[in-house]
Design an enzyme around this catalytic site. Structure first.
Site, PDB file in Angstrom:
ATOM      1  N   GLU A  14     -75.013 -12.711 -14.015  1.00 10.39           N
ATOM      2  CA  GLU A  14     -76.163 -12.615 -14.928  1.00 10.39           C
ATOM      3  C   GLU A  14     -77.051 -13.853 -14.862  1.00 10.39           C
ATOM      4  OE1 GLU A  14     -73.047 -13.129 -15.761  1.00 10.39           O
ATOM      5  OE2 GLU A  14     -72.805 -14.318 -17.591  1.00 10.39           O
ATOM      6  N   CYS A  56     -66.113 -12.470 -15.156  1.00 16.57           N
ATOM      7  CA  CYS A  56     -65.241 -13.613 -15.420  1.00 16.57           C
ATOM      8  C   CYS A  56     -64.009 -13.182 -16.219  1.00 16.57           C
ATOM      9  CB  CYS A  56     -66.026 -14.742 -16.081  1.00 16.57           C
ATOM     10  SG  CYS A  56     -65.242 -16.327 -15.813  1.00 16.57           S
ATOM     11  N   HIS A 103     -70.473 -15.549 -12.692  1.00 14.80           N
ATOM     12  CA  HIS A 103     -71.441 -15.046 -13.690  1.00 14.80           C
ATOM     13  C   HIS A 103     -72.734 -14.601 -13.001  1.00 14.80           C
ATOM     14  CE1 HIS A 103     -69.301 -16.033 -17.407  1.00 14.80           C
ATOM     15  NE2 HIS A 103     -68.761 -17.002 -16.682  1.00 14.80           N
TER      16      HIS A 103
HETATM   17  N1  GLN Z   1     -61.363 -18.042 -20.281  1.00 16.71           N
HETATM   18  C1  GLN Z   1     -61.388 -17.698 -18.894  1.00 16.71           C
HETATM   19  C2  GLN Z   1     -61.194 -18.910 -18.010  1.00 16.71           C
HETATM   20  O1  GLN Z   1     -61.376 -20.022 -18.425  1.00 16.71           O
HETATM   21  C3  GLN Z   1     -62.673 -16.989 -18.528  1.00 16.71           C
HETATM   22  C4  GLN Z   1     -63.869 -17.864 -18.668  1.00 16.71           C
HETATM   23  C5  GLN Z   1     -65.172 -17.092 -18.656  1.00 16.71           C
HETATM   24  O2  GLN Z   1     -65.182 -15.890 -18.862  1.00 16.71           O
HETATM   25  N2  GLN Z   1     -66.271 -17.764 -18.460  1.00 16.71           N
HETATM   26  O3  GLN Z   1     -60.870 -18.764 -16.881  1.00 16.71           O
END
Ligand code: GLN
Length: 553
Positions: free
Chosen positions: A512, A384, A510
């Site tokens: 994970e 992410c 994600h």
């Molecule tokens: N802050 C970033 C976004 O909102 C990444 C979010 C995250 O890593 N879950 O896109």
């Protein structure tokens, strides 16, 4: 007539953080290993609607389900242990329950009645528990109650459980209470009084526990077991020693030693069945007996707060087993790393992971660490925000876009390579408004991601507002970045890779959240394997150096 669903309530006493979630998940696994269809739900007595808006310091990881709800991290344990997908129906907070009741009141649904905790709030709690049991074909539903017995905000939940047991009958319900037996070193004794008091508190509300799980750091003597049984009105065989373990995955096996699964089935009248824990035992044996040791650096903001990265930590345990390795995690403080000093953070790690995160703090350190990994062929896994930082690094140092950035970190950047998603521009409310839940992604054949998954269409869980700015994609590609996965409907970039690199993969989702015991996430598996490869390569290089120094040896 269909057979009744069984409900098992898991409460906690004495202190918080005793591991109710893992206890519920472990007993869930014991029933699952007998072929019963089980699920687990969590009742959280706080007033937030969900943990999505809470600071990681308050709440740890926010676990996202396929259907896009932000939930308590215990739901991650449930999925990892019982392999059942959680949904919006598996986590209920007092905030949601009050919100539902108040909305109904505003609509006039209560026909002029005074709206009260009993029966309106308690009815809504019971309705939500029952809905889970009735909608799918579950044999048993576990209900974990957050907090500790005696908490003021937990009272409506306890009262609802008391009524629920009356409604469904004692034969279809049971209460398992997790408690602590402290050891006082100065007197050399284990103390049962806090447990007696916490059970007293339960009984004051009209709840009689059927089984006590006693957390201890040493064996529970028979005399203590009998004392607890007598004072708490529980039979001694239902007082279970729940010793601290080195790995949470040992816990179902430890409970099995005390026939917990069998006792729960017997108490609820579930048919006696053989349990099959062969695969699980093998997994735990491998966790405890690794062949390789490998250290991975995690460069994030909450290095002192391991609960924020719960699912990542567990995914590495799973991936370690697949690679016969113990993966040790080294927490790198992103605020300390710069382009000039990055090398010193890499002396003892064989791979780098930058996890999800929010806000500008530490972003330059993450970018510097990624720069080192990219240039030195150190396996890199970006999750992410980790993908977004890898794009910024590549744009700045390979594509020559000076000061390229994410508009999350610098709204005035001349090169917004990461920008707010179209759908996010008009969003004003913070809660539940990110891109959430499972989204499809199409992978390019021949990519490392495809090699890991072994298929082109995948669905993974998201939680973010920003994305790769598609107007920079052709420039990034011309300079050697591979867009290995995209969303087929929106064209959003979901996976990036560097084809020339040993293993450099960034994902906008994600992974994970979907790694489970005996079903490791393929990207974690391959990342760990690449890290082992990298370590071996370095050892070979060292041997070559020795040979060069001593050409005759
Ligand atoms: N802050 C970033 C976004 O909102 C990444 C979010 C995250 O890593 N879950 O896109």
């Amino acid at each position: 007539m269909s057979r009744p669903v069984k409900y098992i309530f898991v409460t906690g006493g004495v202190v918080s953080s005793l591991g109710k979630g893992i206890a519920a998940a472990s007993i869930g696994r014991l029933l699952k290993s007998r072929g019963f269809n089980v699920t687990i739900l969590k009742l959280d007595p706080y007033l937030n609607v969900d943990p999505g808006t809470m600071s990681p310091y308050q709440h740890g990881e926010v676990y996202v389900t396929d259907d896009g709800v932000e939930t308590d991290l215990d739901l991650g344990h449930y999925e990892r242990f019982i392999h059942t997908n959680m949904t919006a129906d598996n986590n209920h907070t007092a905030g949601q329950i009050y919100e539902t009741v108040i909305k109904r009141e505003r609509k006039g649904d209560y026909l002029g009645k005074t709206v009260q905790v009993i029966p309106h709030i308690t009815d809504e709690i019971k309705r939500r528990i029952l809905k889970v049991g009735e909608t799918k074909n579950y044999d048993a539903v576990f209900v974990e109650v957050g907090g500790t017995i005696g908490d003021i905000e937990g009272q409506p939940f306890m009262e609802a459980i008391r009524q629920f047991i009356l409604d469904q009958g004692r034969e279809n319900t049971m209460i398992i209470h997790l408690t602590l037996i402290p050891y006082l070193s100065h007197s050399g004794e284990m103390k049962t009084k806090p447990t007696q008091h916490s059970v007293m508190k339960l009984r004051e509300i009209g709840l009689q526990p059927d089984m006590l799980l006693c957390r201890t750091d040493r064996p529970l003597e028979n005399s203590d077991r009998e004392k607890i049984a007598l004072f708490c009105s529980v039979s001694p065989e239902m007082v279970i020693e729940a010793r601290d373990e080195n790995t949470i995955y040992q816990i179902p096996l430890s409970y099995q030693k005390y026939a917990v699964g069998e006792k729960v089935c017997r108490r609820l009248g579930l048919p006696e069945r053989e349990s099959d824990l062969k695969g699980w035992k093998k997994f735990v044996h491998k966790v405890k007996n690794p062949t390789h040791y490998i250290r991975i650096g995690i460069c994030g903001k909450y290095t002192e707060l391991k609960d924020s990265y719960k699912s990542i930590i567990e995914a590495f345990v799973h991936a370690g087993v697949d690679n016969d390795a113990k993966v040790e995690l080294k927490w790198l403080d992103s605020e300390e790393i710069t382009l000039d000093n990055a090398a010193k953070f890499f002396t003892d790690i064989s791979g780098l992971l930058v996890p999800g995160g929010f806000g500008e703090r530490g972003s330059e350190g993450k970018i510097a660490a990624i720069n080192y990994a990219r240039k030195n062929n150190v396996p890199y896994f970006g999750i992410c925000l980790g993908l977004q930082c890898a794009i910024i690094e590549f744009a700045r140092h390979v594509c020559g876009l000076k000061n390229a950035n994410s508009t999350e970190f610098n709204e005035k950047t001349p090169h917004p390579v990461i920008d707010l998603m179209e759908t996010q521009i008009d969003v004003t409310e913070m809660g539940g408004t990110m891109r959430l839940g499972a989204w499809d992604c199409k992978l390019e054949k021949d990519s490392k991601a495809y090699a890991a998954y072994g298929k082109t269409m995948i669905a993974e869980r998201h939680r973010h507002r920003y994305e790769v700015n598609n107007s920079y994609v052709s420039l990034l590609k011309e300079n050697g970045l591979r867009i290995a996965g995209t969303n087929p409907d929106s064209g959003l970039v979901e996976v990036i890779e560097l084809p020339e690199h040993l293993w450099f993969v960034g994902v906008q989702y994600h992974p994970e959240l979907k790694s489970r015991v005996l079903d490791t996430h393929p990207l974690f598996r391959d990342f760990v394997s690449a890290a082992i490869q990298h370590k071996m390569n370095l050892i070979e290089l060292d041997f070559d150096d020795v040979d060069a120094d001593h050409p005759c040896s």
